[in-house]
Design an enzyme around this catalytic site. Structure first.
Site, PDB file in Angstrom:
ATOM      1  N   TYR A   1       0.845  -1.273   0.156  1.00  0.00           N
ATOM      2  CA  TYR A   1      -0.334  -0.367   0.038  1.00  0.00           C
ATOM      3  C   TYR A   1       0.758   1.186   0.122  1.00  0.00           C
ATOM      4  O   TYR A   1       0.233   2.677   0.499  1.00  0.00           O
ATOM      5  CB  TYR A   1      -0.729   0.219   0.825  1.00  0.00           C
ATOM      6  CG  TYR A   1      -2.426  -0.813   0.480  1.00  0.00           C
ATOM      7  CD1 TYR A   1      -3.170  -0.795  -0.302  1.00  0.00           C
ATOM      8  CD2 TYR A   1      -2.179  -1.921   2.045  1.00  0.00           C
ATOM      9  CE1 TYR A   1      -4.227  -1.793   0.086  1.00  0.00           C
ATOM     10  CE2 TYR A   1      -3.158  -2.624   1.803  1.00  0.00           C
ATOM     11  CZ  TYR A   1      -4.161  -2.442   0.491  1.00  0.00           C
ATOM     12  OH  TYR A   1      -5.183  -3.122   0.259  1.00  0.00           O
TER      13      TYR A   1
ATOM     14  N   ARG B   1     -14.724  -6.176  -9.386  1.00  0.00           N
ATOM     15  CA  ARG B   1     -14.477  -5.229  -8.930  1.00  0.00           C
ATOM     16  C   ARG B   1     -16.355  -4.463  -8.792  1.00  0.00           C
ATOM     17  O   ARG B   1     -17.104  -4.198  -7.785  1.00  0.00           O
ATOM     18  CB  ARG B   1     -13.354  -3.887  -9.791  1.00  0.00           C
ATOM     19  CG  ARG B   1     -12.443  -4.137  -9.961  1.00  0.00           C
ATOM     20  CD  ARG B   1     -11.061  -2.970 -10.392  1.00  0.00           C
ATOM     21  NE  ARG B   1     -12.152  -1.932  -9.521  1.00  0.00           N
ATOM     22  CZ  ARG B   1     -10.651  -1.158  -8.421  1.00  0.00           C
ATOM     23  NH1 ARG B   1     -10.799  -1.622  -7.894  1.00  0.00           N
ATOM     24  NH2 ARG B   1     -11.209  -0.002  -8.189  1.00  0.00           N
TER      25      ARG B   1
ATOM     26  N   THR C   1     -15.291   1.150  -2.511  1.00  0.00           N
ATOM     27  CA  THR C   1     -14.782   1.411  -2.022  1.00  0.00           C
ATOM     28  C   THR C   1     -14.911   1.509  -0.470  1.00  0.00           C
ATOM     29  O   THR C   1     -15.018   0.404   0.424  1.00  0.00           O
ATOM     30  CB  THR C   1     -13.571   2.304  -1.520  1.00  0.00           C
ATOM     31  OG1 THR C   1     -13.127   1.755  -2.666  1.00  0.00           O
ATOM     32  CG2 THR C   1     -12.357   1.819  -1.054  1.00  0.00           C
TER      33      THR C   1
ATOM     34  N   ARG D   1     -19.012  -6.026  -1.162  1.00  0.00           N
ATOM     35  CA  ARG D   1     -18.832  -4.486   0.034  1.00  0.00           C
ATOM     36  C   ARG D   1     -20.020  -4.195   0.606  1.00  0.00           C
ATOM     37  O   ARG D   1     -20.075  -4.305   2.073  1.00  0.00           O
ATOM     38  CB  ARG D   1     -17.895  -3.391  -0.390  1.00  0.00           C
ATOM     39  CG  ARG D   1     -16.596  -3.896  -0.452  1.00  0.00           C
ATOM     40  CD  ARG D   1     -15.754  -3.217  -1.703  1.00  0.00           C
ATOM     41  NE  ARG D   1     -14.756  -3.645  -1.665  1.00  0.00           N
ATOM     42  CZ  ARG D   1     -13.033  -2.414  -2.100  1.00  0.00           C
ATOM     43  NH1 ARG D   1     -13.851  -2.231  -2.805  1.00  0.00           N
ATOM     44  NH2 ARG D   1     -12.557  -3.028  -1.737  1.00  0.00           N
TER      45      ARG D   1
ATOM     46  N   ASN E   1     -13.294  -3.813   4.510  1.00  0.00           N
ATOM     47  CA  ASN E   1     -14.201  -3.398   3.261  1.00  0.00           C
ATOM     48  C   ASN E   1     -14.163  -5.081   2.683  1.00  0.00           C
ATOM     49  O   ASN E   1     -14.440  -4.911   1.344  1.00  0.00           O
ATOM     50  CB  ASN E   1     -13.749  -2.374   2.658  1.00  0.00           C
ATOM     51  CG  ASN E   1     -12.668  -2.492   2.013  1.00  0.00           C
ATOM     52  OD1 ASN E   1     -11.875  -3.602   1.931  1.00  0.00           O
ATOM     53  ND2 ASN E   1     -12.545  -1.292   1.695  1.00  0.00           N
TER      54      ASN E   1
ATOM     55  N   HIS F   1     -10.263  -7.056  -1.644  1.00  0.00           N
ATOM     56  CA  HIS F   1      -9.614  -6.329  -2.750  1.00  0.00           C
ATOM     57  C   HIS F   1      -9.168  -6.893  -4.221  1.00  0.00           C
ATOM     58  O   HIS F   1      -9.341  -7.760  -4.506  1.00  0.00           O
ATOM     59  CB  HIS F   1      -8.383  -6.197  -2.254  1.00  0.00           C
ATOM     60  CG  HIS F   1      -7.003  -5.376  -3.146  1.00  0.00           C
ATOM     61  ND1 HIS F   1      -7.143  -4.578  -3.553  1.00  0.00           N
ATOM     62  CD2 HIS F   1      -6.937  -6.609  -4.064  1.00  0.00           C
ATOM     63  CE1 HIS F   1      -6.172  -4.122  -4.256  1.00  0.00           C
ATOM     64  NE2 HIS F   1      -5.929  -4.825  -5.088  1.00  0.00           N
TER      65      HIS F   1
ATOM     66  N   GLU G   1       0.327  -7.025  -9.001  1.00  0.00           N
ATOM     67  CA  GLU G   1      -0.168  -7.393  -7.896  1.00  0.00           C
ATOM     68  C   GLU G   1       0.050  -9.016  -7.754  1.00  0.00           C
ATOM     69  O   GLU G   1      -0.221  -9.754  -6.381  1.00  0.00           O
ATOM     70  CB  GLU G   1      -1.742  -7.331  -7.381  1.00  0.00           C
ATOM     71  CG  GLU G   1      -1.908  -5.543  -7.313  1.00  0.00           C
ATOM     72  CD  GLU G   1      -2.941  -5.313  -6.666  1.00  0.00           C
ATOM     73  OE1 GLU G   1      -3.587  -4.023  -6.916  1.00  0.00           O
ATOM     74  OE2 GLU G   1      -4.052  -5.645  -7.108  1.00  0.00           O
TER      75      GLU G   1
HETATM   76  P1  CMP Z   1      -8.221  -1.609  -1.273  1.00  0.00           P
HETATM   77  O1  CMP Z   1      -9.873  -1.818  -2.567  1.00  0.00           O
HETATM   78  O2  CMP Z   1      -7.900  -3.007  -0.373  1.00  0.00           O
HETATM   79  O3  CMP Z   1      -7.735  -0.595  -1.638  1.00  0.00           O
HETATM   80  C1  CMP Z   1      -6.859   0.673  -1.186  1.00  0.00           C
HETATM   81  C2  CMP Z   1      -7.938   0.217  -0.114  1.00  0.00           C
HETATM   82  O4  CMP Z   1      -7.636   1.261   1.643  1.00  0.00           O
HETATM   83  C3  CMP Z   1      -9.363  -0.163   0.482  1.00  0.00           C
HETATM   84  O5  CMP Z   1      -9.486  -1.268  -0.220  1.00  0.00           O
HETATM   85  C4  CMP Z   1      -9.806   0.460   2.214  1.00  0.00           C
HETATM   86  O6  CMP Z   1      -9.317  -0.723   2.662  1.00  0.00           O
HETATM   87  C5  CMP Z   1      -8.689   1.471   2.437  1.00  0.00           C
HETATM   88  N1  CMP Z   1      -9.278   2.476   2.466  1.00  0.00           N
HETATM   89  C6  CMP Z   1      -9.733   3.019   1.304  1.00  0.00           C
HETATM   90  N2  CMP Z   1      -9.898   3.892   1.284  1.00  0.00           N
HETATM   91  C7  CMP Z   1     -10.277   4.525   2.495  1.00  0.00           C
HETATM   92  C8  CMP Z   1     -10.977   5.757   3.534  1.00  0.00           C
HETATM   93  N3  CMP Z   1     -11.657   6.627   2.859  1.00  0.00           N
HETATM   94  N4  CMP Z   1     -11.325   4.888   4.671  1.00  0.00           N
HETATM   95  C9  CMP Z   1     -10.624   4.321   5.035  1.00  0.00           C
HETATM   96  N5  CMP Z   1      -9.473   3.146   4.514  1.00  0.00           N
HETATM   97  C10 CMP Z   1      -9.866   3.130   3.222  1.00  0.00           C
END
Ligand code: CMP
Length: 148
Positions: free
Chosen positions: A51, A87, A93, A107, A117, A120, A131
């Site tokens: 990340y 997706r 997200t 989600r 959430n 991924h 990835e």
């Molecule tokens: P992911 O698809 O794994 O990609 C980035 C991750 O960051 C996302 O899923 C969430 O788990 C986290 N994330 C993204 N935006 C937010 C947010 N606004 N607040 C908290 N966590 C976030």
């Protein structure tokens, strides 16, 4: 076109056997082929590396901690338009947004918070390649594509 994508069931979902089972079923029902799957536990540094692009965002620390908090289930999935299809199944997200605009999605149904959430999924074919290499370093996308 036939594509591969990287799908991850995150620690919040793996922690609950019923949710893990439901998500696994959902993958199969939606015509994905499971090319590879494994349980994986990240150290904090794996999480930070994966990340890195989010470093500095307000949610970075909690994201990094969450993703190294317990086992995850990682999948290489194959399907026509695998990237966008997975997706679409995940939904937005942010969980509360997902519940509002896309109520049937993963989600929306199973997500706990914007961080926790549930799943991924790679956001493009390029990220999928990157990835997949991160989670399955021994796997060659090019070789697999040649064989199908
Ligand atoms: P992911 O698809 O794994 O990609 C980035 C991750 O960051 C996302 O899923 C969430 O788990 C986290 N994330 C993204 N935006 C937010 C947010 N606004 N607040 C908290 N966590 C976030």
């Amino acid at each position: 076109a036939l594509q591969l994508t990287l799908a991850v069931i995150k620690p919040d979902a793996v922690a609950h056997p019923l949710i893990l089972e439901a998500l696994h079923q959902k993958i199969l029902e939606n015509k994905f082929i499971i090319v590879k799957s494994k349980e994986i536990v990240w150290q904090r540094q794996d999480s930070e590396r994966f990340y890195a692009e989010h470093k500095g965002r307000f949610f970075y620390q909690r994201l990094v901690e969450f993703m190294s908090s317990g086992p995850m289930q990682a999948y290489i999935l194959a399907r026509e338009e695998a990237v966008s299809q997975w997706r679409m199944m995940m939904g937005p997200t942010k969980v509360f947004r997902a519940r509002y605009v896309a109520p049937g999605t993963i989600r929306a149904r199973f997500g706990l918070t914007d961080t926790r959430n549930t799943t991924h999924g790679s956001d493009s074919e390029d990220s999928a390649r990157r990835e997949i290499a991160f989670f399955f370093p021994e796997f060659s996308v090019a070789e697999w594509m040649e064989r199908v």
